[in-house]
Design an enzyme around this catalytic site. Structure first.
Site, short mmCIF file in Angstrom:
data_model
loop_
_atom_site.label_atom_id
_atom_site.label_comp_id
_atom_site.label_asym_id
_atom_site.label_seq_id
_atom_site.Cartn_x
_atom_site.Cartn_y
_atom_site.Cartn_z
N LYS A 168 50.83 46.10 32.64
CA LYS A 168 50.70 45.02 33.62
C LYS A 168 51.34 43.76 33.05
CE LYS A 168 46.74 42.88 34.54
NZ LYS A 168 45.41 42.62 35.11
N ASP A 213 39.16 33.36 29.84
CA ASP A 213 40.27 34.28 29.59
C ASP A 213 41.34 33.65 28.71
OD1 ASP A 213 41.32 32.43 31.32
OD2 ASP A 213 41.99 33.87 32.83
#
Length: 329
Positions: free
Chosen positions: A72, A227
């Site tokens: 990804k 994140d």
């Protein structure tokens, strides 16, 4: 000689939503966590390319799990909605045939990321939340809040959802969008969110929002928002007093919910209760009824590949997407 694959299937965001439901995504992600725990998956470290002048970054996430391999390519640009009218997070998944290396599909990674992130919370909630948990608190009313609700509702019988956000209009949009569910959906403060049986936090905050004194014994928290280095949604004393389950130590200590106290020397590897994959593999649950449990999720490449596999197989079965000859044969 085996038949070579022919054609690369382009699968857009609407198709991703149609081709995989939350129950299927939870099953696929749970199996991927177990494969990771038993060394039946390959997942090199996530790599970052920072673009500080644009307040953004790119991340490359390769993995091989089950019968598929993929990577990804995803961005995080917090200014996108205001600057360009684009999502903060966008991505593509290239899904390949391990036998030949042929690119079987290019899949929208934006919706896939939302679905697999919700699925990870669903897996963690299923293993760590009390069986009688029925109220869900959401800190953050953005796109991920909807997939958090959908996934957690798939593993627990919810009666009420409380959502908090700095943007009152975002709360109203969330309530309107989820109004057809057979449960109560209302806005509230972070302290009211903290009073729920299960909590999911999905903000980009760099200052802790949830306090230890607000959280009741027996609560399960999915910390999904942190994140990147410097982000933190939960107070450090809450992290230290709870049983913390992580998806991956290297990622979590660098960019997950525990990254700030870890960098400060307040949180160490020995403070981790366990890896989610190990809990899945051993069918281990919460330590006791009164424990506060926290799942620190940074998002693993195995999740993207596992859900990408479900999407691809469904697309082939239903002949969804556009098939093109990217590779000259």
């Amino acid at each position: 000689m085996a038949d070579a694959p022919t054609g690369t299937r382009i699968i857009d965001s609407d198709a991703v939503t149609e081709l995989v439901n939350h129950e299927e995504a939870i099953d696929a992600v749970e199996a991927a966590f177990q494969a990771h725990a038993t060394d039946d998956a390959q997942m090199p470290a996530k790599s970052y390319i920072d673009i500080p002048e644009e307040n953004g970054d790119f991340r490359s996430m390769p993995a091989a799990v089950g019968e598929g391999a993929g990577v990804k390519w995803v961005n995080v640009h917090p200014d996108n909605p205001e600057r360009f009218g684009l999502p903060t997070v966008m991505g593509l998944v290239v899904y390949s045939d391990p036998a030949s290396g042929y690119p079987l599909a290019v899949i929208d990674g934006t919706n896939l990321t939302r679905i697999r992130t919700g699925a990870a919370a669903g897996v963690a909630t299923d293993h760590l939340a009390r069986e009688d948990a029925e109220t869900l608190g959401l800190l953050g009313a953005g796109q991920q809040s909807h997939t958090q609700l959908a996934a957690i509702a798939a593993v627990r019988d919810l009666s009420e959802v409380v959502v908090a956000d700095l943007d009152d209009e975002a709360i109203e949009r969330f309530i309107e969008a989820e109004s057809d569910r057979d449960l109560t959906v209302r806005g509230g403060s972070p302290e009211e969110v903290a009073g729920c049986d299960v909590i999911s936090t999905t903000t980009p905050s760099r200052e802790p929002i949830l306090r230890e004194e607000w959280v009741e014994p027996g609560t399960h928290i999915n910390a999904m928002g942190a994140d990147a280095e410097g982000k933190q949604e939960l107070a450090t004393d809450l992290l230290l007093s709870a049983d913390v389950v992580i998806d991956d130590w290297e990622q979590c200590s660098h960019s997950g919910e525990i990254n700030v106290p870890t960098a400060a020397g307040d949180f160490e590897r020995d403070d981790v209760y366990g890896l989610l994959g190990d809990l899945v593999d051993s069918e281990q649950g919460r330590p006791d009824a009164e424990a506060v449990t926290i799942f620190d999720s940074t998002g693993l490449a195995i999740q993207d590949t596992a859900v990408g596999s479900v999407v691809y197989e469904a697309a082939v079965a239903d002949d969804v997407g556009t098939v093109t000859q990217i590779v000259d044969q």
